[in-house]
Design a protein around this motif. Structure first.
Motif, PDB file in Angstrom:
ATOM      1  N   UNK A   1       0.879  -1.113  -0.006  1.00 31.36           N
ATOM      2  CA  UNK A   1       0.013  -0.043  -0.055  1.00 31.36           C
ATOM      3  C   UNK A   1       0.833   1.233  -0.029  1.00 31.36           C
ATOM      4  N   UNK A   2       0.545   2.225  -0.832  1.00 31.10           N
ATOM      5  CA  UNK A   2       1.434   3.444  -0.858  1.00 31.10           C
ATOM      6  C   UNK A   2       0.360   4.688  -0.641  1.00 31.10           C
ATOM      7  N   UNK A   3       0.664   5.251   0.688  1.00 31.53           N
ATOM      8  CA  UNK A   3       0.025   6.315   1.014  1.00 31.53           C
ATOM      9  C   UNK A   3       0.304   7.495   0.016  1.00 31.53           C
ATOM     10  N   UNK A   4       1.458   7.494  -0.644  1.00 38.12           N
ATOM     11  CA  UNK A   4       1.827   8.465  -1.564  1.00 38.12           C
ATOM     12  C   UNK A   4       0.868   8.341  -2.744  1.00 38.12           C
ATOM     13  N   UNK A   5       0.574   7.402  -3.245  1.00 37.03           N
ATOM     14  CA  UNK A   5      -0.015   7.210  -4.491  1.00 37.03           C
ATOM     15  C   UNK A   5      -1.576   7.222  -4.116  1.00 37.03           C
ATOM     16  N   UNK A   6      -2.242   6.983  -3.003  1.00 36.13           N
ATOM     17  CA  UNK A   6      -3.441   7.248  -2.685  1.00 36.13           C
ATOM     18  C   UNK A   6      -3.462   8.785  -2.584  1.00 36.13           C
ATOM     19  N   UNK A   7      -2.579   9.507  -2.079  1.00 36.95           N
ATOM     20  CA  UNK A   7      -2.798  10.806  -1.997  1.00 36.95           C
ATOM     21  C   UNK A   7      -2.905  11.364  -3.213  1.00 36.95           C
ATOM     22  N   UNK A   8      -2.202  10.852  -4.199  1.00 39.36           N
ATOM     23  CA  UNK A   8      -2.579  11.635  -5.730  1.00 39.36           C
ATOM     24  C   UNK A   8      -3.721  11.154  -6.151  1.00 39.36           C
ATOM     25  N   UNK A   9      -4.372  10.114  -5.863  1.00 41.03           N
ATOM     26  CA  UNK A   9      -5.676   9.857  -6.277  1.00 41.03           C
ATOM     27  C   UNK A   9      -6.807  10.697  -5.414  1.00 41.03           C
ATOM     28  N   UNK A  10      -6.519  10.820  -4.124  1.00 44.09           N
ATOM     29  CA  UNK A  10      -7.417  11.944  -3.409  1.00 44.09           C
ATOM     30  C   UNK A  10      -7.497  13.234  -3.926  1.00 44.09           C
ATOM     31  N   UNK A  11      -6.285  13.713  -4.630  1.00 42.98           N
ATOM     32  CA  UNK A  11      -6.145  15.003  -5.073  1.00 42.98           C
ATOM     33  C   UNK A  11      -6.548  14.988  -6.446  1.00 42.98           C
ATOM     34  N   UNK A  12      -7.320  13.960  -7.004  1.00 43.41           N
ATOM     35  CA  UNK A  12      -7.879  14.120  -8.445  1.00 43.41           C
ATOM     36  C   UNK A  12      -9.318  15.075  -8.176  1.00 43.41           C
ATOM     37  N   UNK A  13      -9.545  15.796  -9.006  1.00 45.17           N
ATOM     38  CA  UNK A  13     -11.062  16.326  -8.909  1.00 45.17           C
ATOM     39  C   UNK A  13     -11.985  15.905  -9.610  1.00 45.17           C
ATOM     40  N   UNK A  14     -13.245  16.268  -9.816  1.00 47.99           N
ATOM     41  CA  UNK A  14     -14.367  15.755 -10.434  1.00 47.99           C
ATOM     42  C   UNK A  14     -14.187  16.158 -12.108  1.00 47.99           C
ATOM     43  N   UNK A  15     -13.019  16.925 -12.040  1.00 51.00           N
ATOM     44  CA  UNK A  15     -12.651  17.201 -13.660  1.00 51.00           C
ATOM     45  C   UNK A  15     -11.835  16.042 -13.967  1.00 51.00           C
ATOM     46  N   UNK A  16     -11.145  15.439 -13.371  1.00 48.26           N
ATOM     47  CA  UNK A  16     -10.256  14.355 -13.761  1.00 48.26           C
ATOM     48  C   UNK A  16     -10.930  13.083 -13.774  1.00 48.26           C
ATOM     49  N   UNK A  17     -11.816  12.656 -12.757  1.00 44.51           N
ATOM     50  CA  UNK A  17     -12.433  11.305 -12.481  1.00 44.51           C
ATOM     51  C   UNK A  17     -13.785  11.519 -12.152  1.00 44.51           C
ATOM     52  N   UNK A  18     -14.592  10.706 -12.268  1.00 43.98           N
ATOM     53  CA  UNK A  18     -15.852  10.481 -11.680  1.00 43.98           C
ATOM     54  C   UNK A  18     -15.683   9.780 -10.708  1.00 43.98           C
ATOM     55  N   UNK A  19     -16.897   9.726  -9.733  1.00 41.64           N
ATOM     56  CA  UNK A  19     -16.958   9.150  -8.263  1.00 41.64           C
ATOM     57  C   UNK A  19     -16.416   7.611  -8.385  1.00 41.64           C
ATOM     58  N   UNK A  20     -16.912   6.823  -9.467  1.00 45.28           N
ATOM     59  CA  UNK A  20     -16.701   5.329  -9.659  1.00 45.28           C
ATOM     60  C   UNK A  20     -15.401   5.066  -9.900  1.00 45.28           C
ATOM     61  N   UNK A  21     -14.958   5.836 -10.743  1.00 49.46           N
ATOM     62  CA  UNK A  21     -13.408   5.721 -11.204  1.00 49.46           C
ATOM     63  C   UNK A  21     -12.465   6.140 -10.085  1.00 49.46           C
ATOM     64  N   UNK A  22     -12.654   7.170  -9.449  1.00 50.25           N
ATOM     65  CA  UNK A  22     -11.930   7.661  -8.296  1.00 50.25           C
ATOM     66  C   UNK A  22     -11.786   6.429  -7.086  1.00 50.25           C
ATOM     67  N   UNK A  23     -13.064   5.817  -7.107  1.00 50.89           N
ATOM     68  CA  UNK A  23     -13.001   4.679  -6.069  1.00 50.89           C
ATOM     69  C   UNK A  23     -12.324   3.499  -6.206  1.00 50.89           C
ATOM     70  N   UNK A  24     -12.341   3.036  -7.637  1.00 52.73           N
ATOM     71  CA  UNK A  24     -11.830   2.009  -8.111  1.00 52.73           C
ATOM     72  C   UNK A  24     -10.270   2.089  -8.137  1.00 52.73           C
ATOM     73  N   UNK A  25      -9.750   3.486  -8.652  1.00 48.32           N
ATOM     74  CA  UNK A  25      -8.395   3.651  -8.792  1.00 48.32           C
ATOM     75  C   UNK A  25      -7.843   3.853  -7.218  1.00 48.32           C
ATOM     76  N   UNK A  26      -8.435   4.164  -6.334  1.00 51.11           N
ATOM     77  CA  UNK A  26      -8.264   4.112  -4.664  1.00 51.11           C
ATOM     78  C   UNK A  26      -7.691   2.682  -4.341  1.00 51.11           C
TER      79      UNK A  26
END
Length: 93
Positions: free
Chosen positions: A1-26
């Motif tokens: 598990x990488x908190x660094x990579x998860x942090x990058x995903x959390x920083x994504x906005x709705x312009x980058x990803x929709x909710x489902x994409x963000x959850x799966x990417x996490x």
């Protein structure tokens, strides 16, 4: 598990990803090394973590690939797709 990579995903906005994409990417990021590599969970594993159907995970994974948030990186140890999340993903773009 990488908190660094998860942090990058959390920083994504709705312009980058929709909710489902963000959850799966996490869920994928939960398997990443700190450099964004060595991600090779089974679709069933991501489905179990997200509570999505396997087919939905496959569709969302393809969308993440097309958007450049997941990049194919060979095969995992059990024959699953191996992915990497580019370090410029999300808020660092």
């Amino acid at each position: 598990m990488s908190v660094k990579i998860m942090g990058l995903v959390w920083d994504c906005t709705k312009d980058d990803l929709n909710r489902m994409e963000k959850y799966v990417l996490l869920a994928y990021a939960d398997h990443a090394e700190h450099d964004g590599t060595s991600i090779y969970p089974a679709i069933a594993t991501i489905a179990k973590k997200t509570l999505y159907e396997e087919r939905a995970v496959q569709t969302i994974t393809k969308s993440l690939e097309l958007k450049g948030f997941l990049v194919k990186d060979g095969k995992g140890i059990h024959g699953t797709n191996k992915w990497r999340i580019p370090l410029d993903a999300g808020g660092a773009r």
